[in-house]
Structure formats: structure tokens, C-alpha cells
Enzyme design. Structure first.
Site, PDB file in Angstrom:
ATOM      1  N   ASP A 127      22.631  25.488 -17.420  1.00  0.00           N
ATOM      2  CA  ASP A 127      21.798  24.983 -16.343  1.00  0.00           C
ATOM      3  C   ASP A 127      20.376  24.715 -16.837  1.00  0.00           C
ATOM      4  OD1 ASP A 127      20.700  24.367 -13.935  1.00  0.00           O
ATOM      5  OD2 ASP A 127      20.799  26.384 -13.107  1.00  0.00           O
ATOM      6  N   ASP A 330      18.461  17.024 -14.445  1.00  0.00           N
ATOM      7  CA  ASP A 330      19.060  18.334 -14.183  1.00  0.00           C
ATOM      8  C   ASP A 330      20.537  18.305 -14.559  1.00  0.00           C
ATOM      9  OD1 ASP A 330      19.445  20.916 -13.156  1.00  0.00           O
ATOM     10  OD2 ASP A 330      20.046  20.122 -11.211  1.00  0.00           O
TER      11      ASP A 330
END
Lengths: 421, 31
Positions: A127, A330
Site C-alpha cells: 500500500d 495510489d
């Protein structure tokens, strides 16, 4: 006619409709697997994932997209708070309750790392939108969700130790997690919560981290989760690749010079890689755009989008539409979100290029879908993004459409609800 | 804030040069 045909080939992807259906068997890529400090990336629920077994139910694509919106809301909220923006309306955020056995923004990809001595393999979601690496730990004092691999047991590792509350690194948790650390019997306790209300709470610890046999880090700081609930879908935890000092990137910075790269697979049945350090390909054919000033002081990776081209034609979008909103990249958000004006222009141009095909109903947050069930081949307009630094990025066709089913093939973009978000 | 999501990143080599303050894209690294 020849010129028209040539232009068509230049600006359109032409493909067999049958190729849009994902395979149910794993076709691993060899690229990256033999690179130094390279981990194999797989789709958490695809056939290449060890998590893809009956123990944990995979979410539907609708659920994945619903959860994606909660992640987007969380990113907006975190950035608005850090940047001191007044325009954010918290009441508009959608909160989707965490469900055990489901996923956190589940377009996430997973990699397997080793922790402890002797080494235990753990599959973690990676992440770039968060910083703290954590895994579930025995004895799971409060609660643990179901995970595929055996839960990490610190009592069986000779290299594990807790961080004390008086240690200077304990105080670093505030910026890495957004929550002040707590103290339990002089042991530093972390707490991190995500946009969908998933959370992990536990002991802040250090341990030996093994990425590959030649990439071993002693005293890696991580969270040993004793109370974990939410949408993690069988993964053992999370690998934080943000910019905060506690992220994996900063902790391994001496060895890899704070450079990492990844390739995400084009389908759930393919594999990609996550590589630490500079590689031959990460210098030569790569076009770099500077990190946006908008995200300075945050752990996000900000980008300055300048424009979008669809089917060879640059969309007429004022640059202020992008600069007023700003953007981040992201790894955990599934669908690209654009300012409303930019999304409208993109959608309109896509519809013109796809006018030969019948529109059908929308799918979750995707509102531009086509029924391609009567076609053998299909032509989809190429889309490219321009970023500051004279960087133009042509998207792969797998980055333009999302295919819930052949009778519902959708433009894989969505608009934000407000111009300044 | 706009977000460049992971569907759009498929088959792109995405390079994070944190020390250099830049993000890179390449299409050859994933083929």
C-alpha cells in the site's frame, strides 16, 4: 481510406472480445522474479494468489468498487486535514462498515515477505497510501480476523522485541498512523484505522525482515497486531510503502536509496513484481514527473496531471481543472478519480469513439458501459495522461476498461463529486 | 483530489524515486 485505417490503428486498441474474459488459471510472468530484491505481486483473489482458496470468500466486483469509494473518501479526508482545506464536507463521505472476511479496498495486490527467526512467510497487501507495516500476532489478545497463513507468533522468534514507550521511535507513530501511541506496561502500543473503519491495534515491535535471501533487515519496526478487525480478506496484514520515516521505504533507505518500483499484472491470472532499489529498467526507458508540492509534508505521492488524450485527440480541459484539485497516485485505489469537468470530457470523448457499440446500464460507480456480447473484435480508443515534466503515459488497454461481464464492459474511470476534490 | 488508481497502472512500470522527489512511468518494464 489507407490513411484513415492507419490513424485508426494508431489511436485505437483492437482486440478479441474473448480476451476480455479473465483466465481461471495462473500464468506467472518471469519478468522481475530473478531481479535483486524483487517480490512477486499477485491479485489477492486471482488464481495466482495463495489466498484464493475456500477459506476466505472473494468479494464481488460490485463490493470491490463500493469499498474503493470508502478508500477514496478516506484519502480525501486525510489530505484535506493535512492540507488544512476548508472545502471538505465530511458528512458527504460514505462509511462502509468493515466486515470480517471481506477486503480493504480490495483491488489491492499482495506480496509475500519473511518475518522472524526462523523465518515465517506472510502475505501482505502492499500500500503506497499508508506507512506502517503490520501483521496479526499471537496470542491475538482481543481479536484477529481469519487469515490464510499461520498467525505470526513472536514468542517463537529469537529476534523479536517490543519497543518501549520511552524510545524515541515510539513517538514517530503519531505521523505514521495519525494516532498518538499509547503505553501498556511500558510497551509502546500503536493504533491505525483505515477509511472503511478497518483497524489494527497492537505492540510496536522490531524484528528481522526477510525480503529475499540476500535482502535481510534486522530491527525492522512494525506493528504486531493484537486487535485487528476489518476488510483484509485473508492477508496477514499490510506493507506500508508511503513516505513517512516508519515506512518500509525509509527503513530500508540505506540499502535501496529510497527507490522502489512495481508492475501490476494486467489480469487477475497474471503476476507482476515489486522491486526495491534501482534496476536497469527503472532508469532507462522511464519518464519521470516530479512529486507534486501539494502533498509535501504528507505521506502521499502527489502528481500534477496536465491533460488527457483520448483516441489521439487532446481533451479540451482547462489546466486549472487539474491544478485546483491536485492528484495522488495510489496502489490501493482501484478506479482513477478525476475532477468532474475532466471526467465529463473524458466520458464524452470515449462515447464518441465507441459510438458503434450499444450502451448498457452502468455498474456501481462506473456509468459508461457497453454490451459487447454480439462482437468478435472491438476497437477501444487509446487513452494517455500528461504529467508535469513533459511526461506522457499511454495506458494499457487493461487500464481503460473494466469487464464485469462481456455484456457490461465499462470505462474504468469515475468523477469526484466536487471540482476541488 | 484526483487519484490515479491501480487499474490505470496495470502493465506500467511505476518507479517511486522518493529520495529524488519523483515518480516515473515506463511501459517496457512489464512486458
Amino acid at each position: 481510406p489507407r490513411e484513415l485505417e492507419s490513424e485508426h490503428l494508431t489511436h485505437m486498441h483492437t482486440l478479441d472480445v474473448s480476451s476480455l474474459i479473465p483466465s481461471t488459471t495462473c500464468s506467472p510472468s518471469t519478468k522481475g522474479s530473478n531481479k535483486r530484491a524483487s517480490l512477486t505481486v499477485v491479485d489477492k483473489h486471482g488464481p495466482c494468489s495463495q489466498l484464493n482458496h475456500d477459506k476466505v470468500k472473494a468479494p464481488t466486483m460490485t463490493e470491490i468498487l463500493e469499498q474503493d469509494q470508502s478508500r477514496v473518501n478516506s484519502i480525501h479526508a486525510r489530505l484535506s486535514k493535512k492540507l488544512g482545506l476548508n472545502g471538505f464536507h465530511a458528512s458527504k463521505a460514505t462509511t462502509i462498515p468493515a466486515k470480517s472476511g471481506s477486503t480493504i479496498g480490495s483491488g489491492n495486490y499482495v506480496v509475500t515477505i519473511g518475518l522472524g527467526t526462523p523465518k515465517r512467510d506472510l502475505t501482505l497487501m502492499f500500500d503506497t497510501g499508508s506507512d506502517l507495516t503490520w501483521t496479526q500476532c499471537k496470542p491475538c489478545l482481543k481479536s484477529c480476523y481469519q487469515q490464510k497463513e499461520p498467525t505470526f507468533d513472536p514468542s517463537k522468534s529469537s529476534t523479536y522485541s517490543n519497543i518501549s514507550c520511552s524510545s524515541s521511535v515510539c513517538s514517530k507513530l503519531s505521523s505514521a498512523t495519525g494516532n498518538s501511541p499509547r503505553c501498556s506496561s511500558s510497551t509502546c502500543v500503536y493504533a491505525i484505522q483505515y477509511g472503511d473503519q478497518s483497524f489494527s491495534v497492537g505492540f510496536f515491535s522490531k524484528e528481522k525482515l526477510t525480503l529475499t535471501s540476500k535482502d535481510v533487515f534486522n530491527n525492522f519496526l512494525f506493528g504486531c497486531g493484537e486487535n485487528n478487525q476489518g476488510l483484509f480478506s485473508g492477508a496477514a496484514g499490510l506493507l506500508g510503502l508511503g513516505r513517512d520515516p516508519l515506512s518500509l521505504i525509509q527503513q530500508t533507505g540505506t540499502k535501496y536509496n529510497r527507490v522502489f518500483s512495481y508492475c501490476l499484472p494486467s489480469t487477475s491470472s497474471a503476476t507482476g513484481h515489486l522491486t526495491f532499489g534501482k534496476t536497469a529498467s527503472s532508469s532507462g526507458a522511464i519518464k519521470f514527473t516530479p512529486l507534486s508540492k501539494l502533498t509535501e509534508g504528507t505521506s502521499f505521492y502527489g502528481l500534477d496531471i496536465l491533460g488527457i488524450t483520448v483516441g489521439g485527440k487532446k481533451l479540451s480541459i482547462a489546466t486549472s481543472v487539474f491544478s485546483n484539485a491536485g492528484a495522488v497516485i495510489d496502489s490501493g485505489t482501484v478506479i482513477t478519480r478525476l475532477p468532474p469537468d475532466a471526467y465529463s470530457a473524458l466520458k464524452a470523448a470515449f462515447k464518441v469513439a465507441m459510438k458503434s457499440y450499444p450502451l448498457t446500464s452502468g455498474y456501481s460507480l462506473l456509468d459508461t458501459c457497453y454490451d459487447l456480447s454480439k462482437y468478435k473484435t472491438v476497437s477501444i480508443p487509446k487513452i494517455s495522461f500528461s504529467f508535469s515534466g513533459n511526461v506522457n503515459v499511454d495506458l494499457d488497454v487493461s487500464g481503460i476498461i473494466l469487464v464485469p461481464k462481456i455484456s457490461q464492459v465499462c470505462l474504468a474511470f469515475a468523477g469526484n463529486s466536487e471540482d476541488d476534490s | 483530489v484526483g487519484i490515479f488508481g491501480n487499474v490505470q497502472q496495470r502493465r506500467l512500470e511505476v518507479v517511486y524515486d522518493v529520495a529524488g522527489g519523483r515518480v516515473g512511468f515506463g511501459s517496457a518494464g512489464c512486458t
